[in-house]
Structures are given as C-alpha cells and as structure tokens.
Write a protein that holds these residues in place. Structure first.
Motif, PDB file in Angstrom:
ATOM      1  N   ILE A 260       0.849  -1.189   0.000  1.00  0.00           N
ATOM      2  CA  ILE A 260       0.000   0.000   0.000  1.00  0.00           C
ATOM      3  C   ILE A 260       0.889   1.245   0.000  1.00  0.00           C
ATOM      4  O   ILE A 260       1.758   1.386   0.863  1.00  0.00           O
ATOM      5  CB  ILE A 260      -0.914   0.032   1.254  1.00  0.00           C
ATOM      6  N   ASN A 261       0.685   2.163  -0.947  1.00  0.00           N
ATOM      7  CA  ASN A 261       1.549   3.353  -1.051  1.00  0.00           C
ATOM      8  C   ASN A 261       3.032   2.949  -0.983  1.00  0.00           C
ATOM      9  O   ASN A 261       3.799   3.511  -0.203  1.00  0.00           O
ATOM     10  CB  ASN A 261       1.249   4.354   0.072  1.00  0.00           C
ATOM     11  N   ARG A 278      -1.549  -1.172  -4.201  1.00  0.00           N
ATOM     12  CA  ARG A 278      -2.526  -0.078  -4.223  1.00  0.00           C
ATOM     13  C   ARG A 278      -1.833   1.189  -3.768  1.00  0.00           C
ATOM     14  O   ARG A 278      -1.096   1.181  -2.785  1.00  0.00           O
ATOM     15  CB  ARG A 278      -3.695  -0.398  -3.286  1.00  0.00           C
ATOM     16  N   ASP A 279      -2.045   2.285  -4.504  1.00  0.00           N
ATOM     17  CA  ASP A 279      -1.401   3.556  -4.172  1.00  0.00           C
ATOM     18  C   ASP A 279      -2.463   4.637  -4.036  1.00  0.00           C
ATOM     19  O   ASP A 279      -3.167   4.945  -4.996  1.00  0.00           O
ATOM     20  CB  ASP A 279      -0.390   3.927  -5.262  1.00  0.00           C
ATOM     21  N   TYR A 280      -2.601   5.191  -2.840  1.00  0.00           N
ATOM     22  CA  TYR A 280      -3.601   6.232  -2.578  1.00  0.00           C
ATOM     23  C   TYR A 280      -3.004   7.636  -2.603  1.00  0.00           C
ATOM     24  O   TYR A 280      -3.678   8.598  -2.270  1.00  0.00           O
ATOM     25  CB  TYR A 280      -4.253   5.983  -1.211  1.00  0.00           C
ATOM     26  N   ARG A 281      -1.744   7.751  -2.995  1.00  0.00           N
ATOM     27  CA  ARG A 281      -1.084   9.052  -2.909  1.00  0.00           C
ATOM     28  C   ARG A 281      -1.342   9.936  -4.115  1.00  0.00           C
ATOM     29  O   ARG A 281      -1.095  11.121  -4.062  1.00  0.00           O
ATOM     30  CB  ARG A 281       0.429   8.834  -2.741  1.00  0.00           C
ATOM     31  N   THR A 282      -1.824   9.373  -5.212  1.00  0.00           N
ATOM     32  CA  THR A 282      -2.089  10.172  -6.408  1.00  0.00           C
ATOM     33  C   THR A 282      -3.392   9.713  -7.021  1.00  0.00           C
ATOM     34  O   THR A 282      -4.001   8.734  -6.587  1.00  0.00           O
ATOM     35  CB  THR A 282      -0.962  10.005  -7.450  1.00  0.00           C
ATOM     36  N   GLY A 283      -3.824  10.389  -8.093  1.00  0.00           N
ATOM     37  CA  GLY A 283      -5.053  10.019  -8.771  1.00  0.00           C
ATOM     38  C   GLY A 283      -4.902   8.775  -9.611  1.00  0.00           C
ATOM     39  O   GLY A 283      -5.886   8.163 -10.002  1.00  0.00           O
ATOM     40  N   ALA A 299      -4.761  12.362  -0.998  1.00  0.00           N
ATOM     41  CA  ALA A 299      -3.757  13.242  -1.600  1.00  0.00           C
ATOM     42  C   ALA A 299      -2.493  13.187  -0.764  1.00  0.00           C
ATOM     43  O   ALA A 299      -2.550  13.229   0.445  1.00  0.00           O
ATOM     44  CB  ALA A 299      -4.285  14.674  -1.639  1.00  0.00           C
ATOM     45  N   LEU A 300      -1.358  13.076  -1.423  1.00  0.00           N
ATOM     46  CA  LEU A 300      -0.095  13.033  -0.706  1.00  0.00           C
ATOM     47  C   LEU A 300       0.331  14.439  -0.325  1.00  0.00           C
ATOM     48  O   LEU A 300       0.517  15.294  -1.186  1.00  0.00           O
ATOM     49  CB  LEU A 300       0.990  12.400  -1.593  1.00  0.00           C
ATOM     50  N   ALA A 301       0.491  14.644   0.961  1.00  0.00           N
ATOM     51  CA  ALA A 301       0.960  15.943   1.421  1.00  0.00           C
ATOM     52  C   ALA A 301       2.450  16.046   1.165  1.00  0.00           C
ATOM     53  O   ALA A 301       3.209  15.163   1.537  1.00  0.00           O
ATOM     54  CB  ALA A 301       0.674  16.090   2.911  1.00  0.00           C
ATOM     55  N   GLY A 302       2.862  17.106   0.518  1.00  0.00           N
ATOM     56  CA  GLY A 302       4.276  17.288   0.203  1.00  0.00           C
ATOM     57  C   GLY A 302       5.076  17.709   1.418  1.00  0.00           C
ATOM     58  O   GLY A 302       4.529  18.116   2.422  1.00  0.00           O
ATOM     59  N   GLY A 303       6.405  17.585   1.337  1.00  0.00           N
ATOM     60  CA  GLY A 303       7.259  18.027   2.425  1.00  0.00           C
ATOM     61  C   GLY A 303       7.347  19.537   2.456  1.00  0.00           C
ATOM     62  O   GLY A 303       6.902  20.219   1.552  1.00  0.00           O
TER      63      GLY A 303
END
Length: 315
Positions: A260-261, A278-283, A299-303
C-alpha cells in the motif's frame, strides 16, 4: 500499562531482542483487545466502497489482517504527530520540536521509513515520557489523535480494514509507534487491537526503557507470528498491508500480502512476487497486480520547502 518486569532486561543479540519485542507486543495487544471494545465509540466519517468480492472470505475465523500504520493507514508517522502534541503541552522545548518537524517532513517527502530517523524519534520520545504516568500519556494521546491524526487516515486503506471486519475477521495494527498510541488509533477506527512498541513501566510510571526493541522490521514479523499462534490463526489465510520494504518479513509471513503506497523497493519486490498493489497518494491507480477495488484516493501531502531543499542538496 502493567509492569513487564518478568521479562529480562539485559541486552540481547538483535534477533533475540526482536523476538522479545514481538512477544511483548503480542502480549500487550491481547491484554488490550477486550478493553478496546468495552465502550462503544462513534465511527469516524467516511463511506468505503466494496472490496473485491472473493477476498476477504466471509466467516473465515482462522484468518485475520495486519496493517502497518505509518504511511499505510495514516499519512505521516504517528510518533511524530504524538511529539507535536506533547510539545503543545510543554513536555519539551523548541529544539526538540524542530527535530520532530524535520523528521516528519523527511518522512512525508521520502514516503518511506528510515530506520535511523525512526530510532532517533523513538529515543527522543522515551526520554520525554520517562517519569510520567502511563494513564497521563494515554489521556493526552486521545486528544492528540483528534488534533493531528484523525484527518490523516487514508480512506482507501480504511476501506480494506473494514472489509475484513465485515467478513468477521480480526484486524490489527502493527507499528513501531508506542502500543498506547497504536491502541487509541485502533479503537477510534473500530479495529480489533494493535501491536506496538512496548515501553517498560513500573507501578504505572514509564522507566524510559523499552521491552526488547522498537517493533520495526523483523520484530513486526515476530509479533504477528506470536499473536497468530496465540489466536490460532492460519497465516496462509491471513493478509498483511504495508508501504515499506522494511516490512517484507511481515508481508512474507502471510498468504495475502499487499503493498500500500509502496516505497520503490517494496514496489519492485511486490511486482516480482505478484503481490497486490494499491497507491492512494495520487489520482493514478497502481500497476494492476490483483488490485482490490477499494475506495478513497487520498492526496499526498508534500514536504516543507526546507525539507525539499535539503533533499535536493543531498542528491
């Protein structure tokens, strides 16, 4: 947390300490399982969609699911969020906060664990809580969950966990975060319980030492193995979920491993071995390797800008 003085405290070889940490985590998790469901907790908002029909198998009580926490169930690291909450309550000073903030920014930018950073964060947390009562930190942990963690749960991963629960299976978090923090998160999400790092306490007061070592890497696999034995689970029918290659030992134990991610190493390993991704960080959807149709793309929060600059300078 009850004292675990029955366990030897002398330094052991790494493998033995991993076993000790895993067994302590399993023991603590089973002690808390009944406690988690004594009070009815209102579920967090969210409407998960259906997961693939054939898995998990309804009524298979010899199966269970094991979920890594950081960047798998929740964006970022629970320990860092906990540190932010303790700083707000003046448990430590600004330099320690800056260290926690940098570690969190690095973690979110890299998208995977770094064992050195995790160990440093664990050591910092132990020194901060030493001498405090377990009950005090548990009460504060409830507040910190509401302040920093509840909004960072990946809906898609939560949908997967809920599918196992609806199938009548137990679902456990498995994390290097303190078992008290992990147990709070598990209860808030309606899960069965949590396997986490066990900090030693005597008469309800933290000593500043761990039982074994942080529940990380091989120690997670030992915890899952110990819990499966105690619960009479068939690991070949169980599932495990993680984002990190550090958890390959845990993922390899079960018959249904999920990435996952995933970080780059885990993604490559999963593709090589036919594990589900499965990757939930992008569309975009992850490469289809038996992907379950779960809901919620986060949505992946950026640094932070500083973390990005540091990352570029080090390349």
């Amino acid at each position: 947390m009850a004292s675990l003085g029955w366990l030897t405290r002398r330094r052991r070889p790494t493998t033995a300490r991993s076993v000790l940490a895993g067994e302590a985590a399993a023991e603590a998790a089973r002690l808390r399982e009944h406690e988690l469901h004594e009070e009815h907790e209102e579920e967090e908002p969210g409407t998960p969609e259906a997961v693939e029909e054939e898995f998990p198998v309804a009524g298979d009580t010899a199966a269970a699911a094991f979920f890594d926490l950081d960047n798998t169930v929740m964006q970022g690291a629970a320990l860092f969020h906990f540190g932010r909450g303790l700083y707000k309550r003046k448990f430590f000073e600004t330099p320690e906060l800056l260290r926690f903030a940098w570690q969190q920014a690095y973690f979110r930018l890299a998208g995977s664990e770094n064992s050195g950073h995790m160990q440093e964060a664990q050591d910092s947390a132990l020194s901060i809580v030493e001498g405090h009562r377990v009950s005090e930190l548990v009460a504060i942990g409830e507040e910190i969950y509401d302040e920093y963690m509840a909004s960072r749960i990946w809906p898609g991963t939560r949908a997967l966990a809920e599918a196992h629960l609806k199938a009548g299976q137990k679902v456990w978090l498995v994390t290097a975060a303190p078992v008290e923090t992990a147990t709070i998160i598990a209860r808030r999400l309606g899960l069965t319980g949590a396997l986490g790092t066990v900090a030693e306490s005597v008469d309800g007061v933290y000593t500043g030492r761990l039982v074994g070592e942080p529940l990380h890497g091989p120690a997670k696999a030992e915890a899952v193995r110990a819990l499966a034995s105690a619960e009479q689970l068939d690991l070949s029918r169980c599932a495990a979920y993680s984002d990190s290659a550090n958890d390959i030992p845990m993922l390899s134990l079960v018959g249904h491993p999920y990435a996952i991610n995933p970080d780059s190493r885990l993604r490559a390993h999963a593709q090589e071995h036919g594990w589900r991704l499965r990757d939930y960080r992008t569309g975009r959807k992850a490469a289809k390797v038996g992907i379950p149709a779960a809901a919620g793309v986060g949505a992946l929060a950026g640094g932070t800008a500083a973390a990005i600059a540091l990352h570029r300078r080090r390349r």
